[in-house]
Scaffold this motif. Sequence first.
Motif, mmCIF file in Angstrom:
data_model
loop_
_atom_site.group_PDB
_atom_site.id
_atom_site.type_symbol
_atom_site.label_atom_id
_atom_site.label_comp_id
_atom_site.label_asym_id
_atom_site.label_seq_id
_atom_site.Cartn_x
_atom_site.Cartn_y
_atom_site.Cartn_z
ATOM 1 N N SER A 100 0.923 -1.102 0.085
ATOM 2 C CA SER A 100 0.003 -0.009 -0.111
ATOM 3 C C SER A 100 0.855 1.308 -0.064
ATOM 4 O O SER A 100 0.268 2.332 0.382
ATOM 5 C CB SER A 100 -0.925 0.021 1.195
ATOM 6 N N ILE A 116 -4.144 -0.045 3.221
ATOM 7 C CA ILE A 116 -5.328 0.629 2.676
ATOM 8 C C ILE A 116 -5.822 -0.172 1.613
ATOM 9 O O ILE A 116 -5.100 -0.777 0.729
ATOM 10 C CB ILE A 116 -5.273 2.067 2.132
ATOM 11 N N CYS A 117 -7.125 -0.492 1.428
ATOM 12 C CA CYS A 117 -7.877 -1.304 0.253
ATOM 13 C C CYS A 117 -7.448 -0.384 -0.881
ATOM 14 O O CYS A 117 -8.044 0.928 -0.784
ATOM 15 C CB CYS A 117 -9.229 -1.480 0.525
ATOM 16 N N CYS A 129 -11.638 0.154 -2.240
ATOM 17 C CA CYS A 129 -12.556 1.183 -1.681
ATOM 18 C C CYS A 129 -12.030 2.139 -0.708
ATOM 19 O O CYS A 129 -12.713 3.014 -0.031
ATOM 20 C CB CYS A 129 -13.926 0.432 -0.901
ATOM 21 N N GLY A 130 -10.638 1.937 -0.307
ATOM 22 C CA GLY A 130 -10.081 3.061 0.512
ATOM 23 C C GLY A 130 -10.166 2.647 2.145
ATOM 24 O O GLY A 130 -9.723 3.301 2.730
ATOM 25 N N GLU A 131 -10.892 1.639 2.438
ATOM 26 C CA GLU A 131 -10.856 0.892 3.650
ATOM 27 C C GLU A 131 -9.501 0.938 4.501
ATOM 28 O O GLU A 131 -8.595 0.510 3.996
ATOM 29 C CB GLU A 131 -11.414 -0.326 3.990
ATOM 30 N N LYS A 132 -9.441 1.431 5.788
ATOM 31 C CA LYS A 132 -8.087 1.438 6.579
ATOM 32 C C LYS A 132 -7.989 0.442 7.723
ATOM 33 O O LYS A 132 -6.627 0.420 8.130
ATOM 34 C CB LYS A 132 -7.814 2.920 6.750
ATOM 35 N N HIS A 161 -17.324 -1.704 -6.619
ATOM 36 C CA HIS A 161 -16.816 -0.141 -6.400
ATOM 37 C C HIS A 161 -16.129 -0.144 -7.936
ATOM 38 O O HIS A 161 -15.927 1.490 -8.254
ATOM 39 C CB HIS A 161 -15.690 -0.101 -5.392
#
Length: 146
Positions: A71, A76-77, A80-83, A144
């Motif tokens: 990352s 971070i994904c 989708c930006g999931e942390k 997404h």
Amino acid sequence: MLASKSFTPQQNISGRYYFRHLEKERARCKKYRLEHLDQIRERQREYRKQNKEKIKEYHRKLKLDVFGFYSNGVPICVCCGEKQLEFLTIDHIYNDGNKMRKEHKHRSGNTFYQWIQNNNYPDGLQVLCFNCNVAKGKLGKCPHIH
């Protein structure tokens, strides 16, 4: 990166002997492990019981290291930006995870993260959250991505 360590003359001698007689030493070690398997497993259980927090912290740092690498620093994904670290997984970009597991005989979780680290962070992997990873597996792509 491991720091260099200076060895005593006795350690240097035994180290040189070991590498000159590598096959013989490997066979001796394997024989010992087979003959003392119960004792070894008991020592391992005892160590894990006494060092639960230390092991847990080691695995957390290992996961952070691997996920951070893929990352560019902060886990971070990529979809989708999931942390939230607990929600993140490693995804095989080309959907070749089953083939990779059979070839390299690693499993998942910590053993997989250790394998990644030991193999200099191979290409073809990315960080996805669990939802995006499952969606990619079931639908062929994450919802997404339009």
